[in-house]
Design a protein around this motif. Structure first.
Motif, short mmCIF file in Angstrom:
data_model
loop_
_atom_site.label_atom_id
_atom_site.label_comp_id
_atom_site.label_asym_id
_atom_site.label_seq_id
_atom_site.Cartn_x
_atom_site.Cartn_y
_atom_site.Cartn_z
N PRO A 64 -4.42 11.35 -7.34
CA PRO A 64 -4.24 10.96 -5.66
C PRO A 64 -3.98 9.66 -5.37
O PRO A 64 -3.58 8.98 -5.85
N LEU A 65 -3.28 9.48 -4.04
CA LEU A 65 -2.49 7.25 -3.57
C LEU A 65 -3.47 7.21 -2.22
O LEU A 65 -2.80 6.24 -1.47
N GLY A 66 -4.18 8.88 -1.90
CA GLY A 66 -4.29 7.51 -0.59
C GLY A 66 -4.71 8.56 0.43
O GLY A 66 -3.53 9.37 0.62
N THR A 67 -5.22 7.81 1.93
CA THR A 67 -4.54 8.03 3.00
C THR A 67 -3.57 7.52 3.80
O THR A 67 -2.94 7.83 5.17
N SER A 68 -2.64 6.53 3.20
CA SER A 68 -1.85 5.51 3.47
C SER A 68 -0.94 5.19 2.09
O SER A 68 -1.46 4.90 0.94
N LEU A 69 0.40 5.37 1.98
CA LEU A 69 1.24 4.68 1.10
C LEU A 69 0.85 3.29 0.69
O LEU A 69 2.28 2.67 0.10
N GLU A 70 0.63 2.65 1.95
CA GLU A 70 0.52 1.20 1.80
C GLU A 70 -0.20 0.67 0.37
O GLU A 70 0.10 -0.45 0.66
N LYS A 71 -0.97 0.98 -0.14
CA LYS A 71 -1.57 0.87 -1.28
C LYS A 71 -1.00 1.51 -2.28
O LYS A 71 -0.89 0.74 -3.86
N VAL A 72 0.60 1.68 -2.80
CA VAL A 72 1.43 1.59 -3.54
C VAL A 72 1.77 0.38 -3.88
O VAL A 72 2.93 -0.17 -3.13
N ARG A 103 2.88 14.55 1.41
CA ARG A 103 1.75 14.86 2.55
C ARG A 103 1.21 15.55 2.62
O ARG A 103 1.41 16.80 2.84
N GLY A 104 -0.11 14.89 2.77
CA GLY A 104 -0.91 17.14 3.07
C GLY A 104 -1.44 16.84 3.73
O GLY A 104 -2.13 15.23 3.97
N ARG A 109 -7.00 15.32 8.70
CA ARG A 109 -6.53 14.77 7.76
C ARG A 109 -6.11 14.09 6.82
O ARG A 109 -5.37 15.29 6.22
N VAL A 110 -4.66 13.02 6.72
CA VAL A 110 -3.97 12.72 6.05
C VAL A 110 -4.36 12.26 4.56
O VAL A 110 -5.59 11.73 4.73
N SER A 111 -3.51 13.14 3.74
CA SER A 111 -3.49 11.89 2.38
C SER A 111 -2.10 12.77 2.05
O SER A 111 -1.46 13.78 2.02
N PHE A 112 -1.85 11.60 0.77
CA PHE A 112 -0.89 11.64 -0.21
C PHE A 112 -0.64 11.93 -1.92
O PHE A 112 -1.76 11.71 -2.06
#
Length: 138
Positions: A64-72, A103-104, A109-112
């Motif tokens: 799980p990468l969360g709702t945004s890829l900014e935390k990568v 991207r799901g 709700r979007v999740s990566f």
């Protein structure tokens, strides 16, 4: 035996610290409740520093990468699965994680996610050499 999520995360983080230490890096885990970089490592001369994010799984599951890829973030991403038996590691850089992310969307709700087929490849599996050795000047 089912492990608590925090224990699972600790196994992966300390396994990563062990492996990086064997490679000559001086390793410091960060605060466990902090988001972002999980490990800071530096070479013996203090001339090179790396930040590492660790994702730990009990089996070969999506990450799980969360709702945004900014935390990568960081310099390297380590995915360590099968931690309750024989850990298997995958070494990626953030750009690879972002480009391979799925991207799901469910109920608006979007999740990566990073699917196992994306990270479990010969290029990444046990590819500790991608990080390099922590001895000497860079």
């Amino acid at each position: 035996m089912k492990l608590e999520p925090q224990v699972t995360g600790n196994i992966g983080m300390y396994y990563a610290c062990y492996m990086l230490s064997r490679m000559g890096w001086n390793v410091m885990p960060t605060a466990r409740n902090a988001r972002g970089i999980d490990i800071i490592a530096y070479n013996k001369t203090g001339t090179e520093f790396i930040g590492v994010q660790v994702k730990t799984l009990t089996k070969r599951n999506p990450v799980p990468l969360g709702t945004s890829l900014e935390k990568v973030m960081g310099d390297y991403w380590l995915i360590i699965n099968n931690v309750s038996a024989e850990p298997v590691s995958f070494v990626l850089v953030p750009e690879e994680v972002k480009s391979l992310a799925h991207r799901g969307e469910k109920d608006g709700r979007v999740s990566f996610w990073l699917q196992p087929s994306a990270y479990d490849t010969p290029d990444f599996k046990e590819a500790w050499h991608r990080i390099g050795f922590g001895h000497g000047a860079s």
